[in-house]
Write a protein that holds these residues in place. Sequence first.
Motif, mmCIF file in Angstrom:
data_model
loop_
_atom_site.group_PDB
_atom_site.id
_atom_site.type_symbol
_atom_site.label_atom_id
_atom_site.label_comp_id
_atom_site.label_asym_id
_atom_site.label_seq_id
_atom_site.Cartn_x
_atom_site.Cartn_y
_atom_site.Cartn_z
ATOM 1 N N GLY A 195 5.544 3.682 6.972
ATOM 2 C CA GLY A 195 6.491 3.916 8.046
ATOM 3 C C GLY A 195 6.649 5.380 8.405
ATOM 4 O O GLY A 195 6.207 6.276 7.673
ATOM 5 N N ARG A 196 7.312 5.646 9.508
ATOM 6 C CA ARG A 196 7.513 7.016 9.973
ATOM 7 C C ARG A 196 8.453 7.807 9.069
ATOM 8 O O ARG A 196 8.454 9.040 9.100
ATOM 9 C CB ARG A 196 8.057 7.008 11.407
ATOM 10 N N ASP A 197 9.276 7.125 8.272
ATOM 11 C CA ASP A 197 10.220 7.836 7.413
ATOM 12 C C ASP A 197 9.665 8.096 6.016
ATOM 13 O O ASP A 197 10.360 8.638 5.161
ATOM 14 C CB ASP A 197 11.537 7.065 7.316
ATOM 15 N N ALA A 198 8.416 7.727 5.763
ATOM 16 C CA ALA A 198 7.807 7.979 4.452
ATOM 17 C C ALA A 198 7.638 9.483 4.242
ATOM 18 O O ALA A 198 7.230 10.209 5.157
ATOM 19 C CB ALA A 198 6.458 7.281 4.341
ATOM 20 N N VAL A 199 7.965 9.967 3.037
ATOM 21 C CA VAL A 199 7.815 11.396 2.745
ATOM 22 C C VAL A 199 6.921 11.656 1.550
ATOM 23 O O VAL A 199 6.252 12.686 1.477
ATOM 24 C CB VAL A 199 9.183 12.074 2.520
ATOM 25 N N ASP A 200 6.893 10.751 0.558
ATOM 26 C CA ASP A 200 6.091 10.939 -0.647
ATOM 27 C C ASP A 200 5.285 9.690 -0.962
ATOM 28 O O ASP A 200 5.720 8.559 -0.682
ATOM 29 C CB ASP A 200 6.982 11.276 -1.849
ATOM 30 N N VAL A 201 4.125 9.918 -1.565
ATOM 31 C CA VAL A 201 3.231 8.840 -1.986
ATOM 32 C C VAL A 201 2.945 9.066 -3.468
ATOM 33 O O VAL A 201 2.440 10.120 -3.851
ATOM 34 C CB VAL A 201 1.932 8.856 -1.171
ATOM 35 N N LEU A 202 3.269 8.084 -4.313
ATOM 36 C CA LEU A 202 3.188 8.255 -5.763
ATOM 37 C C LEU A 202 2.186 7.276 -6.374
ATOM 38 O O LEU A 202 2.510 6.113 -6.607
ATOM 39 C CB LEU A 202 4.565 8.046 -6.398
ATOM 40 N N PRO A 203 0.946 7.711 -6.647
ATOM 41 C CA PRO A 203 -0.013 6.857 -7.351
ATOM 42 C C PRO A 203 0.255 6.880 -8.853
ATOM 43 O O PRO A 203 0.666 7.898 -9.414
ATOM 44 C CB PRO A 203 -1.361 7.515 -7.023
ATOM 45 N N ARG A 204 0.016 5.743 -9.503
ATOM 46 C CA ARG A 204 0.275 5.618 -10.943
ATOM 47 C C ARG A 204 -0.977 5.052 -11.616
ATOM 48 O O ARG A 204 -1.608 4.118 -11.126
ATOM 49 C CB ARG A 204 1.464 4.681 -11.171
ATOM 50 N N GLY A 205 -1.350 5.647 -12.760
ATOM 51 C CA GLY A 205 -2.531 5.212 -13.483
ATOM 52 C C GLY A 205 -2.259 4.016 -14.379
ATOM 53 O O GLY A 205 -1.108 3.682 -14.684
ATOM 54 N N LEU A 206 -3.348 3.379 -14.832
ATOM 55 C CA LEU A 206 -3.264 2.221 -15.712
ATOM 56 C C LEU A 206 -3.576 2.577 -17.161
ATOM 57 O O LEU A 206 -3.714 1.674 -17.998
ATOM 58 C CB LEU A 206 -4.227 1.121 -15.229
ATOM 59 N N ASP A 207 -3.671 3.862 -17.476
ATOM 60 C CA ASP A 207 -3.847 4.254 -18.871
ATOM 61 C C ASP A 207 -2.516 4.114 -19.596
ATOM 62 O O ASP A 207 -1.486 3.800 -18.994
ATOM 63 C CB ASP A 207 -4.402 5.676 -18.979
ATOM 64 N N GLY A 208 -2.510 4.340 -20.914
ATOM 65 C CA GLY A 208 -1.327 4.096 -21.723
ATOM 66 C C GLY A 208 -0.170 5.015 -21.387
ATOM 67 O O GLY A 208 -0.340 6.086 -20.786
#
Length: 418
Positions: A195-208
């Motif tokens: 959306g237009r109000d998105a400010v941050d994108v947070l990817p998360r890993g599958l490691d421990g």
Amino acid sequence: MSSVPPSEAAYDRIRLRQWTRGRARSAGVGRRDLLKLVAAASAAGSLASVASPAHAAGSLPGVVKPLPPELFTLRGTNAETNFAALRDTGLLTPADRFFVRNHTATPRIDAADWRLKVWGDGLTGGPVEFSYADLLALPSVSRTAFVECAGNARSFYASQQNQPVTGTAWTLGAIGTARWRGVRLADVLHRAGIGRDAVDVLPRGLDGEVVSDGIQLGRVRRPLPVAKALDDVLLAYEMNGEPLPPDHGFPVRLIVPSWVGIASIKWVGDIEVSAQPLLSPWNTTLYRLFGPAHPPEGSAPLSRQTLKSAFELAQGATFTAHRHQVLTGRSWSGGAPVRSVEVSTDGGTRWHRARLRDEPRQGSWVRWSADWVPAEPGPAVLLARATDRSGRSQPEVSVHNTQGYLFDAVVRHPVTVV
């Protein structure tokens, strides 16, 4: 939205203010615990007392690929590439020589079962999932880019500048350059309904999950500004024309060109798209600069990498006097492409222009060579310094920070002439 990211420094300053004033949301760790870790991060100890000792071996628990001692030096859960092992390679670093930076251990993931979940209040709808086959079906993009740990060259704060730092005692081998193929993160985010109000994108890993000082930090994750996420970031599934090896992110990882390596999350499992600024341990207590030269609360989170040069040569190498030698090495910058490289064979008294062997490009390194006829037997010190197209050159001394990030000074490379 514009595909041209705003000033990264401006974004970082905004996030720093939001962090210090409690106006950003902590993704997964309580603010009190983060403040406790920040206090610990701002105090330096001896690098030798906290860094895992280096050792050579053929394997490392938690790493899948072989790690022969002629190619790697092992450091805790990590494996540093011996820079001399790159001399007979081309511009791209073969996967079997690419450094390994693991916070825990390499997970083994079945691509058929893997799913990427994109979710968060920055989407216009609910969560969206993508399978491995879904990503492969999207238009692909290839990009040559280096991935470099923010602590690469950290050991030289202690060995060259006599300044204490904490963390893994990397020399210059926590970097590799590859040809990555995958899907633009922007394409996935648009398909998920950003959306237009998105400010941050947070990817998360599958490691421990990571534990530090008794505090559960969770899985490795670090927010990107939405403008960067929509610019040049890849969700990569190939490395040098082959599927990603397990240690380098199979089945899918992020590639964030020119930024510190922690941004290029491996083994991505989910991506949160947020309408609020996000914080994690990896942009609050870690990957910021603390110390006398920095604000009391620490610097803004690190983004772009710095400028470095390295010889493709073992420490303490031996040369024969009066015999012609060709010195080779590599230089790179997270800012503008490298413009020129100079080499000194007498400890910095005289400098000579090196020959560039590659066309300088943004986000990649350049190989170079220089002739040398050693004169008299005895110890000698080789130096290499790069200048990029912004006019920035490597300094004689790097500004100290307690965690030893972004060392950019000219590295002294001792050799012996016989």
